[in-house]
Design an enzyme around this catalytic site. Structure first.
Site, PDB file in Angstrom:
ATOM      1  N   ARG A 187       0.824  -1.219   0.000  1.00 36.73           N
ATOM      2  CA  ARG A 187       0.000   0.000   0.000  1.00 36.73           C
ATOM      3  C   ARG A 187       0.856   1.266   0.000  1.00 36.73           C
ATOM      4  O   ARG A 187       0.458   2.302   0.545  1.00 36.73           O
ATOM      5  CB  ARG A 187      -0.966   0.031   1.181  1.00 36.73           C
ATOM      6  CG  ARG A 187      -1.745  -1.248   1.385  1.00 36.73           C
ATOM      7  CD  ARG A 187      -2.474  -1.677   0.150  1.00 36.73           C
ATOM      8  NE  ARG A 187      -3.134  -2.977   0.320  1.00 36.73           N
ATOM      9  CZ  ARG A 187      -3.796  -3.580  -0.658  1.00 36.73           C
ATOM     10  NH1 ARG A 187      -3.879  -3.045  -1.845  1.00 36.73           N
ATOM     11  NH2 ARG A 187      -4.369  -4.739  -0.454  1.00 36.73           N
ATOM     12  N   ASN A 229       2.460  -7.737   7.661  1.00 37.80           N
ATOM     13  CA  ASN A 229       2.513  -9.041   6.986  1.00 37.80           C
ATOM     14  C   ASN A 229       3.995  -9.389   6.985  1.00 37.80           C
ATOM     15  O   ASN A 229       4.737  -9.040   6.072  1.00 37.80           O
ATOM     16  CB  ASN A 229       1.953  -8.956   5.566  1.00 37.80           C
ATOM     17  CG  ASN A 229       0.445  -8.740   5.586  1.00 37.80           C
ATOM     18  OD1 ASN A 229      -0.241  -9.165   6.510  1.00 37.80           O
ATOM     19  ND2 ASN A 229      -0.071  -8.086   4.560  1.00 37.80           N
ATOM     20  N   LYS A 306       0.671  -8.816  13.845  1.00 36.21           N
ATOM     21  CA  LYS A 306      -0.592  -9.110  13.169  1.00 36.21           C
ATOM     22  C   LYS A 306      -0.734 -10.626  13.221  1.00 36.21           C
ATOM     23  O   LYS A 306       0.031 -11.347  12.568  1.00 36.21           O
ATOM     24  CB  LYS A 306      -0.534  -8.616  11.720  1.00 36.21           C
ATOM     25  CG  LYS A 306      -1.731  -9.036  10.853  1.00 36.21           C
ATOM     26  CD  LYS A 306      -1.646  -8.400   9.458  1.00 36.21           C
ATOM     27  CE  LYS A 306      -2.764  -8.847   8.538  1.00 36.21           C
ATOM     28  NZ  LYS A 306      -2.727  -8.206   7.218  1.00 36.21           N
ATOM     29  N   GLU A 310      -5.995 -12.333   8.038  1.00 34.61           N
ATOM     30  CA  GLU A 310      -5.665 -12.383   6.612  1.00 34.61           C
ATOM     31  C   GLU A 310      -4.511 -13.333   6.321  1.00 34.61           C
ATOM     32  O   GLU A 310      -3.559 -12.986   5.619  1.00 34.61           O
ATOM     33  CB  GLU A 310      -5.342 -10.976   6.094  1.00 34.61           C
ATOM     34  CG  GLU A 310      -6.507 -10.018   6.250  1.00 34.61           C
ATOM     35  CD  GLU A 310      -6.274  -8.645   5.642  1.00 34.61           C
ATOM     36  OE1 GLU A 310      -5.128  -8.182   5.634  1.00 34.61           O
ATOM     37  OE2 GLU A 310      -7.263  -8.040   5.201  1.00 34.61           O
ATOM     38  N   LYS A 379      -7.869  -0.318  14.397  1.00 36.36           N
ATOM     39  CA  LYS A 379      -8.042   0.648  13.298  1.00 36.36           C
ATOM     40  C   LYS A 379      -9.150   1.643  13.650  1.00 36.36           C
ATOM     41  O   LYS A 379     -10.047   1.305  14.431  1.00 36.36           O
ATOM     42  CB  LYS A 379      -8.380  -0.082  11.993  1.00 36.36           C
ATOM     43  CG  LYS A 379      -7.206  -0.875  11.433  1.00 36.36           C
ATOM     44  CD  LYS A 379      -7.483  -1.391  10.031  1.00 36.36           C
ATOM     45  CE  LYS A 379      -6.270  -2.188   9.533  1.00 36.36           C
ATOM     46  NZ  LYS A 379      -6.445  -2.716   8.164  1.00 36.36           N
ATOM     47  N   ASP A 384     -12.088  -1.129   7.448  1.00 37.45           N
ATOM     48  CA  ASP A 384     -10.715  -1.062   6.953  1.00 37.45           C
ATOM     49  C   ASP A 384     -10.388   0.264   6.288  1.00 37.45           C
ATOM     50  O   ASP A 384     -10.325   0.337   5.061  1.00 37.45           O
ATOM     51  CB  ASP A 384     -10.491  -2.209   5.946  1.00 37.45           C
ATOM     52  CG  ASP A 384      -9.026  -2.390   5.603  1.00 37.45           C
ATOM     53  OD1 ASP A 384      -8.198  -1.772   6.278  1.00 37.45           O
ATOM     54  OD2 ASP A 384      -8.728  -3.142   4.664  1.00 37.45           O
ATOM     55  N   GLU A 412      -4.515   4.146   0.739  1.00 36.57           N
ATOM     56  CA  GLU A 412      -4.946   2.903   0.075  1.00 36.57           C
ATOM     57  C   GLU A 412      -6.351   3.043  -0.512  1.00 36.57           C
ATOM     58  O   GLU A 412      -6.608   2.604  -1.622  1.00 36.57           O
ATOM     59  CB  GLU A 412      -4.911   1.749   1.094  1.00 36.57           C
ATOM     60  CG  GLU A 412      -5.463   0.453   0.535  1.00 36.57           C
ATOM     61  CD  GLU A 412      -5.452  -0.703   1.540  1.00 36.57           C
ATOM     62  OE1 GLU A 412      -4.992  -0.508   2.684  1.00 36.57           O
ATOM     63  OE2 GLU A 412      -5.915  -1.798   1.189  1.00 36.57           O
TER      64      GLU A 412
END
Ligand code: GCW
Length: 724
Positions: A187, A229, A306, A310, A379, A384, A412
């Site tokens: 992103r 990630n 995280k 996902e 968040k 999101d 994003e």
């Protein structure tokens, strides 16, 4: 083409290239332009004529370095520096304990009121002479105080009589980089990652220093270098050596380094067979890893994690929960004073509960169960980082767990780095919202700064929009989002109006005839993007994967909640996601007062209408328009707002350089084109359900729906390119 024409074209191209991203954009809000008002300049020169500052520590060396850079640029003369206070001193920079004894009583009250990172800038008469002092409990306060003094000078504020007593209201003011080890940035829309892993640790790029200066100037004191990630390799000695080199640079600017920790690292780089948080070998592995890191980086901040989100591994892979996972890592860092920032961005493919409800459902039972060095990072909204979301229901609901708020500075879902969107307006909207969780006045800002529940740790995080572009952020106005994020992390109560004004004056021009209209443009830019992308509470109707442009028709992705159709639920009856008591009942996660407001279609603020309600195309809004018309008119309004932005910028031409003017102008043209694209694609698609004509005021679409549906962007930035 004739040779001459080729040459002309070549020069034209050269000029065009040179006009985007001018080198002076590199200096951000630290341009230190010459002060052309001679009265001010004289007064500043007198004040900075003789500066007393010791240069023993890295932090103080950096303070001196900044003054040495800034003052000659602004004042065109050189200041004298001494080590201790002398009869000549006009500006004294030192910690409180080192101040001359007879000065201390004049400061005592103020110093008692600041925290460890706070500072005082005070004009006083000492030994019958005027003197400005910058003082603080710790050296880092002197760094922040010096940057503030320089900012005042850049803003042309008078310094005679100055009396500033300020402390950050949030402890961890952190950037989250989603930077990968191959230097791509998830992103990221401003080039590659700043961290040149291949040349580190030996090569210290000047940019690392300038990055640290920029952050320190706005009070950012923590940086997570790698993507959530995560790649476990960053925890191996080869990378830790490089991280250490960066930490050594950042330390002198008051910035602590954090890393993302991949939960399965004990397997991937530790040769263990499991990463089960209750396994003693796993616990030992993390404890050893922590001690290895702290040997290199004694002030290492900790890990951002995280987990079970996902596809990222986490404690649930072993039948454990988030508390087990977070506390195991927290135990490993505890002896060294490190923190675990555990993300609450979780939703599961095995759970068909409304995605907006899942994080709250998962985390509420854990309230009060995390160790003292764990912060849960949430968040700003429950889905999101959409152009507009209601606040996340976890804020205020978890009363015994410190919550950090995570904003996304990188755009994003907000037009990447080609759209001018001033994000402090969005941040402010969320921070100022009242959760009512402890009665009226329980704003999100008060949840975050600890004044509501007395959090042990307070934190505000922003997903960075920084990359290797000359101007750091791709769009010159995106610098304002980095700047504004830092200012709000320092003080979440500062207004977006103040931030826009400061930034404009620091970056471009202090002339009010420029600042006022351009500030207005910035302050309305967030509403504009909401209007042309996701008006009236619509959300997540972006095209797949890259999120570039509209894709409200997408319905073929693996999980229902990855598909835009899941979010808008348009059908021949109407549009919107019923999250009231008659629908998914997501409203139940808010305090009773907020529940009542959101459940009641006549009481809910219309900007959240379709987030919470499924309404018929003929539903009448407060202004008397039926819903279909209102949606169409909002899309048009967004486009019109961009046209107005272009007019405003055109009118500002004489106040900025030609390069600055052209750069923003070209980007605004892209923004207009893409706003029209959003309007046309979404309206044509929704019209297949509403079957109603577009209101007269709405411009006719340039293409048909099939055209918009056929567009493909396999190389859109921010993701790894792929052909589908
Ligand atoms: O919004 C989604 C993004 C992912 C991101 C994820 C997250 C880093 O599309 O790219 O992953 O959020 O916040 O973890």
């Amino acid at each position: 083409m004739k040779q001459k024409n080729v040459l002309v074209l070549f020069f034209f191209l050269m000029i065009t290239v040179a006009q985007s991203q001018h080198v002076s954009d590199y200096d951000l809000w630290l341009k230190y332009n010459l002060i052309d008002n001679s009265e001010l300049s004289d007064s500043y020169s007198k004040i900075t004529n003789s500066i007393s500052i010791s240069s023993k520590s890295e932090v103080l060396k950096n303070v001196k370095k900044e003054l040495t850079l800034a003052l000659p640029k602004m004042l065109n003369n050189k200041s004298k520096f001494q080590n201790g206070f002398t009869d000549e001193t006009t500006l004294l920079i030192d910690t409180f304990k080192n101040l001359p004894t007879d000065l201390k009583p004049k400061i005592q009250k103020s110093i008692d009121s600041v925290n460890g990172e706070g500072f005082i800038i005070k004009f006083l008469t000492f030994k019958n002479k005027p003197l400005i002092i910058i003082t603080a409990k710790k050296e880092v306060g002197l760094l922040y105080g010096t940057f503030r003094l320089l900012e005042f000078m850049q803003l042309h504020k008078p310094l005679t009589g100055i009396d500033v007593v300020d402390s950050p209201k949030i402890q961890l003011r952190m950037l989250n980089h989603w930077d990968n080890l191959d230097r791509s940035v998830e992103r990221g829309y401003a080039g590659f990652s700043l961290w040149n892993w291949q040349k580190l640790p030996e090569h210290i790029d000047e940019r690392y220093i300038d990055y640290a200066r920029a952050n320190a100037s706005i009070g950012i004191n923590a940086t997570v270098l790698t993507n959530v990630n995560a790649n476990a390799l960053v925890l191996t000695p080869m990378y830790l050596e490089k991280i250490e080199a960066l930490a050594n640079v950042f330390r002198g600017y008051g910035i602590k380094v954090y890393l993302t920790a991949r939960f399965s690292a004990p397997i991937e780089i530790g040769n263990l067979e499991t990463a089960d948080p209750l396994d003693s070998e796993v616990q030992k592995w993390w404890a050893n890893k922590a001690s290895e890191i702290y040997k290199r980086i004694p002030d290492f901040g900790g890990f951002l994690v995280k987990a079970n989100s996902e596809g990222q591994p986490g404690p649930q892979n072993y039948g454990r929960n988030h508390v087990d996972g977070a506390n195991m890592m927290a135990t490993a860092l505890e002896p060294f004073g490190g923190n675990i920032i555990w993300r609450a961005f979780v939703y599961s493919e095995h759970d068909d509960t409304d995605r907006a409800k899942q994080a709250y459902n998962e985390f509420l039972p854990y309230d009060g169960k995390f160790k003292d060095n764990v912060v849960v990072q949430v968040k700003n909204g429950p889905i999101d980082f959409q152009p507009r979301e209601p606040f996340h229901p976890m804020f205020g609901a978890l009363k015994k767990t410190p919550l950090a708020i995570e904003f996304q500075i990188t755009q994003e879902y907000l037009g990447f780095s080609s759209h001018l969107v001033f994000l402090p307006k969005l941040f402010e909207e969320i921070l100022d919202t009242d959760t009512y969780q402890k009665g009226e006045g329980s704003t999100v800002a008060r949840v975050i700064d600890g004044s509501l529940y007395g959090n042990k740790i307070t934190a505000l995080a922003g997903v960075s929009n920084i990359g290797t572009d000359i101007n750091w952020t791709g769009h010159p106005f995106a610098q304002a989002n980095w700047y504004g994020f830092g200012r709000l992390a320092w003080d979440p109560y500062i207004s977006s109006d103040q931030i826009a004004e400061e930034w404009l004056r620091l970056t471009y021009n202090t002339d009010i005839a420029f600042v006022e209209p351009v500030k207005k443009m910035m302050l309305s830019s967030h509403e504009a993007v909401v209007n042309y992308m996701n008006p009236l509470g619509l959300h997540h109707i972006f095209d797949t994967g890259h999120h570039y442009g509209p894709g409200p028709w997408v319905d073929n992705l693996g999980r229902p909640d990855w598909n835009p159709v899941y979010y808008h639920k348009a059908d021949t009856e109407g549009i919107g996601f019923d999250r009231t008591t008659s629908g998914s009942n997501a409203t139940e996660q808010y305090a009773p007062h907020v529940q009542d407001m959101y459940n009641d279609v006549t009481a809910i603020p219309e900007e959240y209408l379709l987030w919470f309600h499924h309404l018929s195309w003929n539903y009448k809004l407060k202004n008397g328009e039926i819903l279909w018309n209102a949606i169409a008119l909002k899309y048009q309004e967004g486009v019109d707002q961009v046209k107005t932005m272009i007019k405003t910028w055109d009118a500002s031409k004489s106040y900025v350089s030609e390069q600055e003017y052209n750069d923003v102008k070209m980007l605004l043209q892209i923004q207009l084109k893409e706003a029209q694209w959003w309007r046309d694609a979404c309206l044509l698609y929704f019209q297949t359900f509403s079957k109603l004509p577009l209101p007269d005021k709405v411009e006719k679409p340039a293409h048909n729906l099939e055209y918009y549906k056929s567009l493909r962007f396999p190389f859109a930035p921010g993701i790894k390119p792929q052909w589908d």
